[in-house]
Design an enzyme around this catalytic site. Structure first.
Site, short mmCIF file in Angstrom:
data_model
loop_
_atom_site.label_atom_id
_atom_site.label_comp_id
_atom_site.label_asym_id
_atom_site.label_seq_id
_atom_site.Cartn_x
_atom_site.Cartn_y
_atom_site.Cartn_z
N ASN A 32 -33.34 -12.89 15.39
CA ASN A 32 -32.94 -14.31 14.95
C ASN A 32 -34.21 -15.00 15.06
O ASN A 32 -34.07 -16.26 14.88
CB ASN A 32 -31.82 -14.66 15.49
CG ASN A 32 -32.11 -14.74 17.15
OD1 ASN A 32 -33.00 -14.69 17.58
ND2 ASN A 32 -30.87 -15.17 17.81
N SER A 116 -33.18 -3.11 32.89
CA SER A 116 -34.16 -3.71 33.65
C SER A 116 -33.83 -3.33 35.37
O SER A 116 -32.89 -3.09 35.95
CB SER A 116 -33.77 -5.27 33.51
OG SER A 116 -34.41 -5.94 34.51
N TYR A 140 -28.90 -12.44 34.82
CA TYR A 140 -29.65 -11.45 33.92
C TYR A 140 -29.39 -9.96 34.30
O TYR A 140 -29.05 -9.15 33.40
CB TYR A 140 -31.03 -11.78 34.01
CG TYR A 140 -32.00 -11.04 33.25
CD1 TYR A 140 -31.72 -10.73 31.93
CD2 TYR A 140 -32.89 -10.01 33.98
CE1 TYR A 140 -32.60 -9.90 31.29
CE2 TYR A 140 -33.51 -9.03 33.27
CZ TYR A 140 -33.49 -8.87 31.90
OH TYR A 140 -34.16 -8.07 31.40
N LYS A 144 -27.40 -6.76 32.27
CA LYS A 144 -28.02 -5.37 32.10
C LYS A 144 -27.30 -4.21 32.60
O LYS A 144 -27.13 -3.28 31.94
CB LYS A 144 -29.58 -5.54 32.51
CG LYS A 144 -30.32 -6.40 31.85
CD LYS A 144 -30.40 -6.04 30.19
CE LYS A 144 -31.11 -6.89 29.30
NZ LYS A 144 -31.27 -6.49 27.85
N ASN A 169 -41.78 -4.74 35.75
CA ASN A 169 -42.49 -5.98 35.24
C ASN A 169 -43.36 -5.81 33.87
O ASN A 169 -44.63 -5.51 34.27
CB ASN A 169 -43.14 -6.89 36.05
CG ASN A 169 -41.99 -7.44 37.11
OD1 ASN A 169 -41.24 -6.81 37.85
ND2 ASN A 169 -42.16 -8.68 37.44
N ILE A 220 -46.67 -20.82 43.61
CA ILE A 220 -46.10 -19.56 44.12
C ILE A 220 -44.83 -19.78 44.87
O ILE A 220 -44.70 -20.62 45.83
CB ILE A 220 -47.42 -19.26 45.37
CG1 ILE A 220 -48.48 -18.95 44.63
CG2 ILE A 220 -46.66 -17.86 46.17
CD1 ILE A 220 -49.65 -18.54 45.60
#
Ligand code: UDP
Length: 348
Positions: A32, A116, A140, A144, A169, A220
């Site tokens: 999309n 993930s 998230y 998954k 990652n 950080i």
């Protein structure tokens, strides 16, 4: 093979399309373009559309008649999922159900799914093997995990065999310079570190020229984690090595006709401070940083055991070194102009 790829205009999707295309597969990408780039789809046909739209899907499946599905299309930003979980359940689960309904109706028998490392949550032991308990630390990761469960049920009920790839990652950019890592809203560590490097470079340049200053520092998120230097540890894997895992997964599915779940990571962890340090070496720039509080939903350490994928699929990373991964990104980002894109997640 005829392969339907959802989200093929995105970062991992476009790198995978390039590999699949070079192998001569017949490809159709549907996307999309909410985050992807049409120009990043280098092989096969492209149709703009949404996988939540069953009419669009029915048209696509009945005209293309894919043998396999590679499903990338999803929302993938951990902090965003914490803030807006319903968006994640809608984009990642409602959409996937609509997609799989169409796939099952059209007798698709093979699927590769972007899962993930976020399915593990805070690991009990490192490196994480595939049988480690799954307790996602954020919405998230939860979507998954549920996606994997839906596929397992579709195997039992409909014979749709799937490989779920649990990405660690994803990082780096196409070393041939044809693809991009370009997000409207950037939250990932390595791009933000390199954008901070670019800002530092421009600041230096401006200071020399007109005495004007400014620029971004890398924030950080958390320095009190139970890790050697207090910052989070992650397993960074080059996007091309990740792409290769999809090729091997499809070959395995055609050969073995059974489902499987595999981690895709290098098996080596680096802290946020180590990533910044390596990036300083790669760029030769200072990269200013500042410690700020933790970001919600971040596990302290996520490092893969990649034993299973090496043994079963014969996968082997070609660019496992963090320095080379960051160099491939720097090749790309060093040509970008600092501040040309919005930065979020506290990194403004
Ligand atoms: N991180 C950070 N500053 C940033 C972006 C990320 O300290 O500006 C940290 C983040 O908290 C995590 C690690 O870097 O511990 C990797 O984050 P990223 O968003 O790249 O990937 P994730 O592990 O969340 O999928």
């Amino acid at each position: 093979m005829k392969i339907l790829v959802t989200g093929g205009a995105g970062y991992i999707g476009s790198h995978t399309i390039k590999k699949l295309g070079r192998q001569g597969h017949e490809l159709l990408t549907i996307d999309n373009l909410s985050t992807g780039h049409r120009g990043a789809v280098l092989f096969g046909d492209f149709k703009k559309g949404d996988i939540r739209d069953p009419v669009f899907l029915r048209r696509v499946f009945s005209s293309f008649r894919p043998q396999a599905l590679v499903h990338f299309a999803a929302s993938v930003i951990v902090p965003e999922s914490v803030e807006n979980p319903l968006l994640y359940w809608d984009n990642n689960i409602s959409a996937m159900i609509t997609l799989l309904r169409a796939a099952v109706e059209h007798q698709v028998k093979m699927a590769v799914f972007s899962s993930s490392a976020a399915v593990y949550g805070e690991p009990e032991k490192i490196p994480v093997t595939e049988d480690h308990p799954r307790r996602p630390a954020n919405p998230y990761g939860m979507t998954k995990l549920v996606g994997e469960g839906i596929l397992a049920d579709c195997d039992l009920a409909h014979g749709l065999k799937s490989v779920c790839l649990r990405y660690f990652n994803a990082s780096g950019v196409d070393p041939e310079g044809e693809l991009v890592e370009d997000r409207e809203v950037e939250t990932h560590l390595i791009p933000l570190v390199l954008k901070a490097a670019i800002a530092a470079r421009e600041k230096k340049h401006r200071a020399k020229g007109r005495g004007h200053s400014g620029g971004k520092e890398l924030l950080i998120f958390g320095n009190d984690y139970p890790t050697p230097d207090g910052t989070c540890v992650r397993d960074y894997i080059h996007v091309n090595d990740l792409a290769q895992a999809h090729i091997l997964a499809l070959e395995w599915l055609s050969r073995e006709k059974r489902s499987g779940v595999f981690n895709v990571g290098n098996g080596r962890g680096y802290s946020v401070r180590q990533v910044i340090e390596v990036s300083r070496r790669v760029t030769g720039l200072p990269i200013p940083s500042r410690d700020v509080p933790r970001r919600p939903g971040d596990p302290a350490e996520l490092v893969a055991s990649s034993e299973k994928i090496r043994k079963v699929l014969g996968w082997k990373p070609e660019i496992p070194e963090l320095e080379k991964i960051i160099s491939s990104s720097w090749n790309y980002f060093s040509k970008q102009v600092a501040g040309s894109r919005k930065q979020v997640a506290g990194n403004q």
